[in-house]
Design a protein around this motif. Structure first.
Motif, short mmCIF file in Angstrom:
data_model
loop_
_atom_site.label_atom_id
_atom_site.label_comp_id
_atom_site.label_asym_id
_atom_site.label_seq_id
_atom_site.Cartn_x
_atom_site.Cartn_y
_atom_site.Cartn_z
N UNK A 118 0.81 -1.20 0.00
CA UNK A 118 0.00 0.00 0.00
C UNK A 118 0.85 1.26 0.00
N UNK A 119 2.16 1.13 0.17
CA UNK A 119 3.01 2.31 0.22
C UNK A 119 3.27 2.82 -1.19
N UNK A 120 2.99 4.08 -1.43
CA UNK A 120 3.30 4.64 -2.75
C UNK A 120 4.78 4.82 -2.93
N UNK A 121 5.22 4.82 -4.19
CA UNK A 121 6.63 5.01 -4.51
C UNK A 121 6.78 6.16 -5.48
N UNK A 122 7.99 6.61 -5.68
CA UNK A 122 8.25 7.70 -6.61
C UNK A 122 8.93 8.86 -5.91
N UNK A 123 9.25 9.89 -6.70
CA UNK A 123 9.97 11.06 -6.17
C UNK A 123 9.14 11.81 -5.14
N UNK A 124 7.85 11.98 -5.41
CA UNK A 124 7.02 12.71 -4.46
C UNK A 124 6.91 11.96 -3.14
N UNK A 125 6.77 10.63 -3.21
CA UNK A 125 6.68 9.84 -1.99
C UNK A 125 7.98 9.94 -1.17
N UNK A 126 9.11 9.89 -1.85
CA UNK A 126 10.39 10.03 -1.14
C UNK A 126 10.52 11.40 -0.50
N UNK A 127 10.11 12.43 -1.21
CA UNK A 127 10.18 13.78 -0.66
C UNK A 127 9.22 13.93 0.52
N UNK A 128 8.02 13.35 0.41
CA UNK A 128 7.06 13.43 1.52
C UNK A 128 7.61 12.72 2.76
N UNK A 129 8.27 11.58 2.57
CA UNK A 129 8.85 10.84 3.70
C UNK A 129 9.91 11.68 4.40
N UNK A 130 10.79 12.31 3.61
CA UNK A 130 11.87 13.12 4.20
C UNK A 130 11.32 14.35 4.92
N UNK A 131 10.40 15.05 4.27
CA UNK A 131 9.86 16.28 4.87
C UNK A 131 9.05 15.98 6.13
N UNK A 132 8.30 14.88 6.11
CA UNK A 132 7.50 14.52 7.29
C UNK A 132 8.41 14.25 8.48
N UNK A 133 9.48 13.50 8.23
CA UNK A 133 10.42 13.19 9.32
C UNK A 133 11.09 14.46 9.83
N UNK A 134 11.44 15.37 8.93
CA UNK A 134 12.13 16.60 9.32
C UNK A 134 11.23 17.47 10.20
N UNK A 135 9.98 17.64 9.80
CA UNK A 135 9.07 18.48 10.58
C UNK A 135 8.83 17.88 11.96
N UNK A 136 8.62 16.56 12.03
CA UNK A 136 8.34 15.95 13.33
C UNK A 136 9.58 15.92 14.22
N UNK A 137 10.78 15.90 13.65
CA UNK A 137 11.99 16.03 14.46
C UNK A 137 12.06 17.40 15.11
N UNK A 138 11.75 18.46 14.35
CA UNK A 138 11.76 19.81 14.92
C UNK A 138 10.68 19.96 15.99
N UNK A 139 9.51 19.33 15.76
CA UNK A 139 8.46 19.41 16.77
C UNK A 139 8.88 18.71 18.05
N UNK A 140 9.61 17.62 17.90
CA UNK A 140 10.09 16.91 19.09
C UNK A 140 11.10 17.74 19.88
N UNK A 141 11.79 18.64 19.21
CA UNK A 141 12.76 19.52 19.88
C UNK A 141 12.09 20.71 20.55
#
Length: 543
Positions: free
Chosen positions: A287-310
C-alpha cells in the motif's frame, strides 16, 4: 505706473485688443490680474445694432493659463448694455472680449485651446496628469469635452470612398465607417448600417466617383440611390471569403468521398493498460506509494516531526525551512507520511458498468478487431444511453490491445479539405498535396470545385474579371451545392463584382480603419461611443 500696466498688458494679453490691465496682485502661489474692457460700446449679438448705453457692470472670473509658474486669477470687469433697436427682442446683453471670453464661458479661450491640444495629444487620463503638472486644474472628462468642442479638420471633397460596418456592441449594435479611399483617412462614423443612414451622407457629397463596399445589400442600395453616377466596387476579400464558404458547403455535401483515405500524419499510439498493471507511482504488492514525491514526503514529514520533538513551534519551523506555515502545519498534522501522498481517486459508478462484461466478451471474441463504433451501436441497442467517447476511453484504458491490429485512421475533416482546395498548391506541404490529389481522384465533383476555385483565384489575383461571365456559366452548370449558388448570386451584383475583379480599388483600407476602431474601443474599456449612445458622452475618440 501707466507704463508698467501697459507693459503687463503686452506680456499677459499680447493678442487680445480692447482690454487694459488695471492692477496685479500676488497672493502666495496665485496672481490676481484685474482688467477691464476699453471699447465705448458693443454690438447686440442678435441684431448687430451698435449701442453705448450702459445698463450695469460686474466682475467675471474666467480661469486662465498659469503665469510664471503661478495660478492666474483673472478679474475682468464687463458691462451690460441696452439694445436700442426697438425691433430686437433682446433688451440687454453683456459685452465679450474676442479671443478671451465667450458667452457662459468659465475659462479663457487660450486655456480652452491649451486643454484641447493636451486632450488631442494624450487623451483623458494622461492629459489630466500633465495638466496638473502644468498648473491647470482639470479632469479627464473636461479634456475630452474640449476635444469634442474642436471643429472637425477641413478635408477636400472625396473622390473615392470606402464603407464598411463596425460593431458598437458585437452581435447587437452596428455602425458604418466611411473613409477616403485615396488618403485612407476616416471621414465619418454613422450610427446605423442601413441604406437610410448612408444614403443622405453620400447625397451630401456629389463629388464621389467610386464607392468601395462589401456585398451587403444595404450599402449597394444606398450607393445606387444616392450616387448613381459612382462606380461601385465589390471588395475582393469578401468575394474570396464568400467563395471559401461556398466551397466548404460543397465539401460537406460530398463528405462520403473522404472516408478510407490515408491519415494526415502518424496517429499517436493509444496508451493501453491491462487491469493487472499497476498505476504509475503505486506498488502492486504494498500500500506504500513510490516515486519522487513519496520520497520527498517521507523526508519532509520526518524533518518536521523532528523539529516538533525539539520543542519548536510551527512558525519557527516555517521560518527555519523557508516554507509556508500551512505547509508545515499539514506535515505536523499527518500521523504518517503516507497520509501526505494522495492515492487513486475513488471510482464513481458509471453508466457503462452494466455493459462492461459484454464489451470485454465481444472484444475477446473478435480479438480486438471490432471497431469501437460498432460496439457502441450494439450496447446502445441494449439500452446504453451514454456517449461514444465513454466507450472509447474505457476500451482504450482497460482492454488489452491485440497485436498486429491498427485502428482505421479518421478521415480528413471538411475544414481540412476546404483548406486544401482554397489554398495555393505551392503553399501546401508535400503530404497535404498527396491527400489533395487522393481526394480529387476519388470525387469528380470536388475536382470540379477545385478547378472552379483556382480559376476564380486567378481572376482575383490578376484582375482579369472580363472572364467572369464564362466562370459564372461554368459554375452554374456544374450544379455543385454552395459554389453554384455563389455563382448565381454574383449576377445580382454583377457590375460591382466585375469592377472589383478589374480595378485596383478595394476595401482593404476600410478594414484597417475597422481594426483601429476595435483597438480604440479596447483602450477605452467600453467607454468610447457616440454622444447619443448613452454609454459615453463622446461622438469620436480623441486618441
Amino acid at each position: 505706473m501707466n507704463e508698467v500696466l501697459s507693459r503687463l498688458h503686452e506680456l499677459l494679453f499680447p493678442a487680445v485688443p480692447g482690454i487694459v490691465v488695471v492692477a496685479v496682485h500676488t497672493d502666495g502661489e496665485a496672481i490676481r490680474i484685474e482688467a477691464r474692457c476699453t471699447p465705448t460700446g458693443a454690438s447686440c449679438p442678435d441684431c448687430a445694432q451698435w449701442t453705448e448705453r450702459v445698463h450695469s457692470s460686474y466682475l467675471r472670473f474666467p480661469a486662465d493659463l498659469p503665469a510664471t509658474g503661478r495660478r492666474a486669477q483673472l478679474a475682468l470687469r464687463v458691462r451690460r448694455f441696452f439694445c436700442t433697436a426697438t425691433a430686437c427682442g433682446r433688451r440687454t446683453f453683456v459685452e465679450q472680449v474676442p479671443g478671451l471670453t465667450r458667452r457662459h464661458g468659465q475659462v479663457t479661450e487660450r486655456l480652452r485651446q491649451a486643454m484641447g491640444e493636451i486632450g488631442l495629444a494624450l487623451a483623458g487620463r494622461a492629459g489630466a496628469r500633465l495638466a496638473q503638472v502644468m498648473g491647470i486644474a482639470t479632469s479627464r472628462t473636461t479634456l475630452l469635452r474640449r476635444v469634442m468642442d474642436l471643429p472637425d479638420p477641413t478635408t477636400p471633397e472625396p473622390r473615392a470612398v470606402g464603407v464598411d460596418d463596425f460593431a458598437l456592441r458585437r452581435g447587437h449594435v452596428y455602425g458604418t465607417v466611411v473613409i477616403d479611399a485615396e488618403t485612407h483617412q476616416v471621414l465619418d462614423l454613422l450610427l446605423e448600417r442601413d441604406a437610410a443612414t448612408l444614403a443622405p451622407w453620400l447625397r451630401a457629397h456629389p463629388s464621389i466617383e467610386v464607392v468601395c463596399r462589401d456585398r451587403a445589400g444595404a450599402y449597394a442600395e444606398a450607393a445606387t440611390t444616392a450616387t448613381p453616377q459612382a462606380l461601385q466596387v465589390a471588395d475582393r476579400f469578401h468575394l474570396w471569403q464568400n467563395l471559401a464558404s461556398a466551397v466548404e458547403k460543397t465539401v460537406a455535401d460530398h463528405r462520403s468521398c473522404l472516408r478510407n483515405l490515408p491519415p494526415l500524419g502518424p496517429e499517436p499510439e493509444p496508451e493501453w493498460e491491462t487491469p493487472a498493471e499497476a498505476a504509475p507511482g503505486q506498488d502492486a504488492e504494498t500500500d506504500d506509494p513510490t516515486g519522487k514525491f513519496a520520497e520527498r514526503a517521507r523526508t519532509h514529514h520526518a524533518l518536521v516531526h523532528d523539529f516538533l520533538a525539539q520543542g519548536m513551534g510551527l512558525r519557527h519551523i516555517a521560518r527555519h525551512l523557508g516554507w509556508g506555515r500551512h505547509t508545515v502545519q499539514r506535515y505536523a498534522r499527518a500521523a504518517r507520511w503516507q497520509d501526505m501522498v494522495k492515492g487513486r481517486k475513488r471510482q464513481l459508478p458509471s453508466k457503462l458498468d452494466p455493459f462492461k462484461p459484454y464489451l470485454a466478451q465481444r472484444w475477446a471474441e473478435t480479438e480486438g478487431k471490432v471497431t469501437i463504433l460498432e460496439l457502441h451501436r450494439e450496447i446502445t441497442a441494449r439500452g446504453f444511453r451514454g456517449h461514444y467517447s465513454t466507450v472509447r476511453d474505457w476500451i482504450r484504458r482497460d482492454l488489452p490491445r491485440q497485436e498486429g491490429f491498427t485502428p482505421a485512421p479518421p478521415p480528413p475533416s471538411v475544414r481540412q479539405v476546404t483548406g486544401w482546395l482554397t489554398r495555393h498548391p505551392a503553399t501546401l506541404a508535400e503530404e497535404e498535396n498527396l491527400h489533395r490529389k487522393a481526394v480529387l481522384d476519388r470525387c469528380p465533383e470536388l475536382a470540379s470545385a477545385a478547378k472552379l476555385t483556382s480559376s476564380f483565384a486567378e481572376m482575383l489575383t490578376t484582375l482579369s474579371g472580363t472572364r467572369l461571365p464564362e466562370w459564372i456559366t461554368e459554375a452554374t452548370e456544374a450544379r455543385l451545392p454552395g459554389i453554384s449558388s455563389f455563382a448565381a448570386g454574383l449576377n445580382s451584383d454583377f457590375d460591382a463584382v466585375t469592377a472589383g475583379l478589374t480595378t485596383d480599388w478595394n476595401s482593404g483600407p476600410v478594414e484597417g480603419a475597422v481594426n483601429r476602431i476595435k483597438m480604440l474601443k479596447r483602450q477605452m474599456f467600453g467607454r468610447a461611443g457616440f454622444r447619443s449612445s448613452g454609454n459615453a458622452p463622446f461622438s469620436r475618440d480623441p486618441a
